[in-house]
Design an enzyme around this catalytic site. Structure first.
Site, PDB file in Angstrom:
ATOM      1  N   ASP A 191       0.766  -1.315  -0.142  1.00  0.00           N
ATOM      2  CA  ASP A 191       0.088   0.027  -0.003  1.00  0.00           C
ATOM      3  C   ASP A 191       0.797   1.196  -0.047  1.00  0.00           C
ATOM      4  O   ASP A 191       2.203   1.146   0.365  1.00  0.00           O
ATOM      5  CB  ASP A 191      -0.730   0.061   1.404  1.00  0.00           C
ATOM      6  CG  ASP A 191      -1.937   1.251   1.325  1.00  0.00           C
ATOM      7  OD1 ASP A 191      -2.410   1.737   0.358  1.00  0.00           O
ATOM      8  OD2 ASP A 191      -1.907   1.752   2.443  1.00  0.00           O
ATOM      9  N   THR A 195      -0.401   4.616   1.246  1.00  0.00           N
ATOM     10  CA  THR A 195      -0.564   5.798   2.238  1.00  0.00           C
ATOM     11  C   THR A 195      -0.375   4.921   3.705  1.00  0.00           C
ATOM     12  O   THR A 195      -1.143   4.162   3.818  1.00  0.00           O
ATOM     13  CB  THR A 195      -1.939   6.334   2.117  1.00  0.00           C
ATOM     14  OG1 THR A 195      -2.129   7.055   1.073  1.00  0.00           O
ATOM     15  CG2 THR A 195      -2.160   7.490   3.256  1.00  0.00           C
ATOM     16  N   GLU A 200      -8.783  14.155   7.391  1.00  0.00           N
ATOM     17  CA  GLU A 200     -10.088  15.045   7.973  1.00  0.00           C
ATOM     18  C   GLU A 200      -9.294  15.751   9.287  1.00  0.00           C
ATOM     19  O   GLU A 200      -9.695  17.094   9.282  1.00  0.00           O
ATOM     20  CB  GLU A 200     -11.187  14.146   8.790  1.00  0.00           C
ATOM     21  CG  GLU A 200     -12.245  13.686   7.808  1.00  0.00           C
ATOM     22  CD  GLU A 200     -13.597  13.215   8.391  1.00  0.00           C
ATOM     23  OE1 GLU A 200     -13.384  13.067   9.509  1.00  0.00           O
ATOM     24  OE2 GLU A 200     -14.843  13.614   8.075  1.00  0.00           O
ATOM     25  N   LYS A 202     -17.316  17.447   0.087  1.00  0.00           N
ATOM     26  CA  LYS A 202     -15.982  17.375  -0.192  1.00  0.00           C
ATOM     27  C   LYS A 202     -15.931  15.902  -0.750  1.00  0.00           C
ATOM     28  O   LYS A 202     -16.714  15.053  -0.152  1.00  0.00           O
ATOM     29  CB  LYS A 202     -15.078  17.692   0.935  1.00  0.00           C
ATOM     30  CG  LYS A 202     -15.301  16.804   2.295  1.00  0.00           C
ATOM     31  CD  LYS A 202     -14.142  17.080   3.278  1.00  0.00           C
ATOM     32  CE  LYS A 202     -14.513  16.109   4.473  1.00  0.00           C
ATOM     33  NZ  LYS A 202     -13.578  16.673   5.583  1.00  0.00           N
ATOM     34  N   GLY A 218      -4.796   3.534  -3.928  1.00  0.00           N
ATOM     35  CA  GLY A 218      -6.205   4.022  -4.574  1.00  0.00           C
ATOM     36  C   GLY A 218      -5.927   5.561  -4.982  1.00  0.00           C
ATOM     37  O   GLY A 218      -6.987   6.207  -5.338  1.00  0.00           O
ATOM     38  N   ASP A 219      -4.966   6.060  -4.891  1.00  0.00           N
ATOM     39  CA  ASP A 219      -4.485   7.497  -5.358  1.00  0.00           C
ATOM     40  C   ASP A 219      -4.534   7.896  -6.723  1.00  0.00           C
ATOM     41  O   ASP A 219      -4.632   6.700  -7.791  1.00  0.00           O
ATOM     42  CB  ASP A 219      -3.006   7.780  -4.712  1.00  0.00           C
ATOM     43  CG  ASP A 219      -3.145   8.148  -3.288  1.00  0.00           C
ATOM     44  OD1 ASP A 219      -4.371   8.464  -2.777  1.00  0.00           O
ATOM     45  OD2 ASP A 219      -2.185   8.142  -2.556  1.00  0.00           O
ATOM     46  N   ARG A 231      -5.894   3.681  -8.321  1.00  0.00           N
ATOM     47  CA  ARG A 231      -7.208   3.645  -8.402  1.00  0.00           C
ATOM     48  C   ARG A 231      -7.725   2.233  -8.068  1.00  0.00           C
ATOM     49  O   ARG A 231      -8.773   1.962  -8.908  1.00  0.00           O
ATOM     50  CB  ARG A 231      -7.624   4.312  -9.749  1.00  0.00           C
ATOM     51  CG  ARG A 231      -7.476   5.720 -10.032  1.00  0.00           C
ATOM     52  CD  ARG A 231      -8.051   6.735  -8.825  1.00  0.00           C
ATOM     53  NE  ARG A 231      -8.124   7.950  -9.418  1.00  0.00           N
ATOM     54  CZ  ARG A 231      -8.587   8.966  -8.280  1.00  0.00           C
ATOM     55  NH1 ARG A 231      -8.768   8.612  -7.058  1.00  0.00           N
ATOM     56  NH2 ARG A 231      -8.662  10.303  -8.668  1.00  0.00           N
ATOM     57  N   ASP A 289      -1.140  -0.847   6.123  1.00  0.00           N
ATOM     58  CA  ASP A 289      -1.585  -0.453   7.331  1.00  0.00           C
ATOM     59  C   ASP A 289      -3.028  -0.205   7.773  1.00  0.00           C
ATOM     60  O   ASP A 289      -3.258   0.343   8.851  1.00  0.00           O
ATOM     61  CB  ASP A 289      -0.919   0.906   7.650  1.00  0.00           C
ATOM     62  CG  ASP A 289      -1.452   2.107   6.690  1.00  0.00           C
ATOM     63  OD1 ASP A 289      -1.896   1.935   5.566  1.00  0.00           O
ATOM     64  OD2 ASP A 289      -1.697   3.137   7.154  1.00  0.00           O
ATOM     65  N   ASP A 291      -6.384  -2.794   3.268  1.00  0.00           N
ATOM     66  CA  ASP A 291      -5.229  -3.768   3.020  1.00  0.00           C
ATOM     67  C   ASP A 291      -5.619  -5.201   3.364  1.00  0.00           C
ATOM     68  O   ASP A 291      -4.836  -5.910   3.265  1.00  0.00           O
ATOM     69  CB  ASP A 291      -3.966  -3.150   3.557  1.00  0.00           C
ATOM     70  CG  ASP A 291      -3.715  -1.645   3.026  1.00  0.00           C
ATOM     71  OD1 ASP A 291      -3.926  -1.504   1.842  1.00  0.00           O
ATOM     72  OD2 ASP A 291      -3.384  -1.016   3.812  1.00  0.00           O
TER      73      ASP A 291
END
Length: 1088
Positions: A379, A381, A473, A537, A652-653, A755, A781, A785
């Site tokens: 992963d 992030t 957030e 958002k 997923g970025d 993605r 993490d 995952d």
């Protein structure tokens, strides 16, 4: 974990009446597995055993192992006197040892589990810091508005607090008398494993009230910051969502385990072949020679012919020769793996002082597999990056703000805002000036950030502290706080902020939740002036397409900014709003209420309602959050690449963010001439792009947006869309596309899949496992995952900012990605090396030990007589040779740990499986067989015609047995000295101590003392000592007399059985028979 099977029919819905145990009794009929009785209880059982069930259940589980069942079968054979040449304790002692060690381990793991008797329909009270005992409908609490705060780390790994609220009609039932008279009925979904969903209705006083997940307290949660609360038990015992999620994790086995299963089958076949050969020899010998001895050595009933005697001889040899795979092998393997696991846990180089977290081996079965990894799936992030977010840049109304060259110093917000977070870092003063001058777009931008979130706030020692479900957030709310829009507190119906020093309370009308499908969240609030506005958002890919057409020009500018931010490796979100009239709100509120109260397809109806209102929004801008790389990530990836380990990043970025991180962590380097991006729209274009990559050693970046399979049981195919796909459902591609993908990706130097969804991560891993048959490792993490971690051969969890759910699902865990380098190149490599050396030596020493019996069969009439005495056979593998090989298997190393890191190429033998394979196995057994030939025939040649100085024959059974056994122990001890590459004090103690222990026990077992105490068990009264060196005071006549008085006389072996071989049979010529007093001995136990 004990799984219950209900007697009642499968529930379609559950109806629970409060305080009515008689009505709710139908939920209490369960049947335990196996032979346990039916119980009328819905107690919560989290332990596997109790005092009564421990022994039978544990033994039943242990005998599921083929090895344990095999040795139990051998034990049963040894209890049959007609076929057993060995005492029963030669097998039962090691078997009992294995079963006992495993039972103690299982009991320790199961000890101290909590038991609670909770019935469906009961109302129970929980106090602060207590675990929630069952799945409860929150009725009331000590907090205003029926609120309570929980921690869900046991469920989803998130340590931040979450809020739950009772419905308003029950919020005032705090008095025990009121609760005792509460008789509401709950109609809800049947037991299921959906942790984030609950759908039900409360019927009370002729009214009905919708129940959602926000009204539920699930088992495994902990009550926090709430004095007390009361809840109605909806699900208990095995019906709770926690227990419904406790399905068995896929059992992982190492490649060495799988190879061992094959080798054990081969060895068993070899054992059967040896037994058949010796049984045939027995049949020939009994027919040709044994008949001559019928007067003295008749067959024991029920044996009445030579064929049946050969049949019994076969089983006797199966017992004798079973030590080619002794039960101590499995014990030793587990002990070695346990030792390797402790080394990982104790490694100070893998301890993170910042978070006070040590590495942890959460399994003991995969350590050597760490030395054979070829593919790592990571992963991004929180795994490669720190997952500590900081507000870095933003775009507001087409104007970009953030780090710039002319602003070197970080801004001081304290004079402007006394509530600012002193740790917040931002350098562009133009944004602060825009806030100070009252720019409407800037104010609305930060107002959205202060309202559209699920953050909880606390004031500790007059300091405002935020607790967010995600670092993103928290970073955005903190940014709004420093720029003058401070989130202060929330209730179920209000959000209180401080805007430019002025307190403002908004009425919270609705929250449109975030999920992985929506990829956005919204809130609808009413400001003090009565204006209703929706703030949203979310990911730019889903939010930009829901904007009003008048935003086209601003959207183009903002999209350029988003691409710039992504190219810098920043995480981006788009922000938008929409004004609602009272009429629009009333209409939508009614449809939303109907969807919320629906008992069927509730989630789909809510999603449709959300989609309806989140249209024609006005774009405010975008945010960019920086997530820095963890310490040592580039260096770790570079070293692992040198070890021929291929690293894939699954994230997923956005594509630009993924590529930038690829360069930052040195997965992508400047010497890679081109990065190839697969972005075809059709099957043909995708296939063409895939095949073109195969022609070059290019790097592939694959935007996998959606993966579709019409049948979950068939292999899935991958579908590649453009970076900004329009379709929610990807097109189904041809069945051979997955092979194209694997061939292409494996031809690349580096692969980044962007993605991707959690399911796609797992499917990528499964494809490599299926087509490459390589050892895979997945590291992550977060909860997203877990599928990938469980799918890979080895799963590694990072204990980071997203809780511990990934850790709980992993096989190994630590706090920093850089520790992966040491886990593989040091601990993994050493574990593989040690296990391979251990297995090679273990098979060698046991073939050397066992094959002596095979050769001896040709010299004892194939009577299944053993060479060694039964005590030596029992102690050989568990005392005489066990500790030295354990020391080598636990402590051995070829090079120090630092050299393993400096020379990553040393890792490759494990990937190529060079140290233990079928070829190495045959080499080991060939060496063992050769050793057995020398151990048997050299003493035979030396002792066959030897005599003592007084004329007494030197050769007797005991002298030959002791000579062979002593030579065996010395030879295998010398061999392990040669095989050991790293000597410790423990190695020296175990090797020389085992030799000394052998000689001590040998002298003790042949002593006169034991003969006097146990004459039937210790037959050789100092005969061995006399045979080797008789005292001068004893003449040959007295020596013969001593022999004759022994219970089992030491017969001249070679004088009695000088056996000649002719063709396939055996023609025995008996030279002479001595000592007629021994003729009562049965031939099958004759010491010859």
């Amino acid at each position: 974990m004990i799984h219950f099977v209900s007697f009642v029919s499968v529930e379609e819905e559950r109806r629970v009446r409060a305080n009515d145990r008689e009505y709710n009794e139908k939920f209490h009929l369960y049947k335990l597995p196996l032979f346990f009785p039916i119980i009328q209880s819905n107690c919560i059982v989290t332990s596997k055993y109790n005092i009564i069930t421990f022994l039978p259940v544990n033994l039943f589980e242990q005998f599921q192992e083929v090895a344990n069942t095999y040795f139990l079968f051998l034990l049963i054979l040894q209890l049959i006197p007609q076929i057993s040449s060995l005492s029963w304790f030669t097998t039962i002692v090691p078997l009992a040892l294995v079963l006992s060690i495993t039972a103690v381990k299982d009991a320790t793991d199961d000890y101290n589990e909590k038991w609670m008797n909770v019935r469906v329909g009961d109302i129970i009270k929980l106090e602060n810091n207590q675990f929630v005992a069952a799945d409860l409908l929150l009725l009331s609490s000590s907090e205003p508005h029926g609120l309570c705060y929980i921690e869900t780390a046991e469920l989803d790994g998130e340590t931040n607090m979450k809020v739950r609220q009772s419905i308003s009609v029950t919020a005032e039932l705090g008095d025990p008398n009121n609760l005792a008279s509460f008789n509401g009925e709950v109609v809800c979904e049947p037991p299921n494993n959906k942790l984030d969903r609950f759908c039900g209705t409360l019927y009370w006083r002729d009214k009905k009230y919708t129940l959602t997940n926000q009204n539920m307290l699930l088992r495994g949660c902990v009550l926090r910051n709430t004095e007390a609360c009361y809840g109605l038990v909806i699900f208990a015992g095995p019906d709770t969502k926690l227990m419904q999620n406790s399905g068995r994790t896929k059992f992982k086995r190492t490649s060495i385990d799988r190879l061992m299963n094959t080798l054990v089958l081969w060895i068993f076949g070899f054992l059967v072949c040896m037994g058949v050969i010796l049984a045939v020899g027995n049949a020939v010998w009994e027919r040709e020679v044994g008949s001559l001895f019928q007067s003295y050595l008749p067959w024991n009933p029920p044996v009445d012919n030579f064929l049946f005697n050969a049949f019994l001889s076969f089983w006797s040899y199966v017992i004798i020769l079973n030590t080619v795979v002794p039960i101590s092998l499995y014990v030793s393997v587990e002990v070695i793996r346990l030792g390797h696991s402790y080394f990982i846990n104790w490694d100070q180089h893998m301890f993170c002082s910042q978070c006070n977290t040590a590495a942890e081996a959460r399994t003991t079965t995969l350590n050597e597999e760490l030395g054979q990894v070829e593919y790592i799936f990571s992963d991004k992030t929180g795994t490669l990056t720190q997952n500590i977010m900081s507000f870095n840049k933003c775009s507001i109304n087409g104007q970009t703000y953030g780090k710039c060259t002319h602003c070197k110093e970080r801004l001081d917000f304290t004079p402007f805002n006394p509530l600012a977070d002193p740790d917040f870092c931002f350098c562009d003063d133009s944004l602060l000036e825009s806030v100070k001058v009252g720019d409407a777009h800037t104010h609305e931008f930060f107002r959205l950030l202060s309202l559209c979130h699920t953050v909880m706030s606390e004031e500790l020692s007059e300091e405002l502290v935020y607790k967010a479900q995600s670092p993103d957030e928290g970073a955005l709310v903190t940014a709004a706080r420093n720029f003058g829009f401070v989130f202060r507190s929330r209730t179920p119906g209000t959000i209180t902020t401080t805007e430019m020093g002025r307190p403002v309370t908004y009425t919270l009308l609705a929250i449109l939740d975030f999920n992985n499908i929506r990829k956005r969240m919204s809130v609808i609030v009413r400001n003090p002036e009565g204006r209703i506005r929706l703030y949203c958002k979310g990911a730019d890919t889903v939010l930009l397409e829901r904007l009003h057409p008048c935003n086209q020009e601003l959207m183009n500018i903002t999209s350029d900014h988003l691409n710039e931010y992504a190219a810098d490796g920043l995480r981006t979100l788009a922000l938008a709003y929409k004004d609602l009239s009272e009429e629009e709100w009333e209409i939508w509120s009614e449809s939303h209420s109907c969807a919320d109260k629906a008992t069927d397809y509730r989630e789909d109806r809510l999603a449709a309602a959300y989609e309806q209102i989140e249209q024609d929004m006005m774009l405010l801008g975008a945010t960019a959050i920086e997530d820095k790389l963890q310490e040592g990530v580039p260096e770790t990836i570079a070293v692992l690449s040198l070890a021929n380990i291929k690293i894939w990043v699954l994230t997923g970025d956005k594509q630009e963010t993924a590529v930038n991180i690829g360069y930052s962590c040195k997965m992508l380097t400047d010497d890679m001439t081109e990065v190839f991006i697969i972005s075809g729209h059709t099957v043909q274009s995708v296939r063409q792009e895939l095949r073109s990559v195969c022609s070059f050693g290019w790097t592939a970046v694959c935007p996998l947006y959606h993966l579709f399979s019409s049948n979950a049981l068939t292999p899935c195919t991958f579908h590649f869309l453009t970076l900004f796909p329009v379709l929610w459902q990807a097109h189904a591609l041809e069945a051979d596309m997955e092979l194209e993908f694997v061939l292409t990706a494996c031809a690349c130097k580096a692969v980044i899949c962007c993605r991707v969804t959690p399911l796609q991560k797992a499917l990528v891993v499964e494809l490599i496992k299926k087509h490459k048959r390589a050892v895979t490792l997945a590291i992550g993490d977060g909860a997203n995952d877990i599928s990938m971690i469980k799918s890979a051969h080895i799963g590694v969890g990072i204990s980071g900012q997203e809780g511990i759910q990934a850790v709980l699902a992993s096989d190994y865990s630590f706090s920093q990605f850089r520790f992966l380098q040491r886990l593989l190149l040091v601990h993994g490599r050493w574990s593989y090396l040690r296990m391979c050396r251990f297995l090679c030596y273990f098979f060698y020493k046991n073939f050397a030990f066992t094959m002596v019996h095979f050769w001896f069969g040709f010299f004892c009439g194939f009577s299944a007589q053993t060479v060694y005495d039964q005590y030596f056979i029992t102690l050989y593998n568990i005392v005489y040779t066990s500790l030295p090989v354990l020391a080598m298997g636990i402590f051995d190393q070829d090079v120090p740990d630092q050299r393993s890191l400096e020379y990553p190429k040393l890792y490759e033998p494990g990937q190529l499986n060079l140290l233990f394979n079928k070829k190495e196995f045959f080499i080991c057994i060939a060496q063992g067989i050769y050793t057995s030939v020398v151990l048997f025939f050299v003493p035979y040649a030396v002792l066959s015609e030897a005599t003592q100085s007084n004329g007494v024959p030197l050769a007797d059974y005991q002298t030959f047995a002791v000579t062979t056994a002593t030579a065996l122990v010395i030879v295998v001890s010398v061999q392990i000295c040669l095989d050991t590459g790293f000597w410790t004090v423990i190695n020296h103690v175990f090797v020389w101590g085992s030799l000394g222990f052998y000689f001590t026990i040998m002298v003790a077992l042949h002593s006169q003392t034991l003969f006097r105490i146990f004459p039937s068990q210790f037959h050789f009264r100092c005969v061995g000592e006399l045979s080797v060196c008789p005292p001068p005071s004893l003449s040959g006549h007295h020596y013969q007399e001593i022999q004759t008085k022994s219970t089992y006389t030491s017969i001249n072996l070679f004088a009695l059985c000088d056996i000649k071989f002719k063709m396939f049979g055996v023609l025995s010529v008996v030279k002479k028979i001595v000592m007629l007093t021994s003729l009562k001995l049965k031939f099958t136990v004759l010491y010859v």
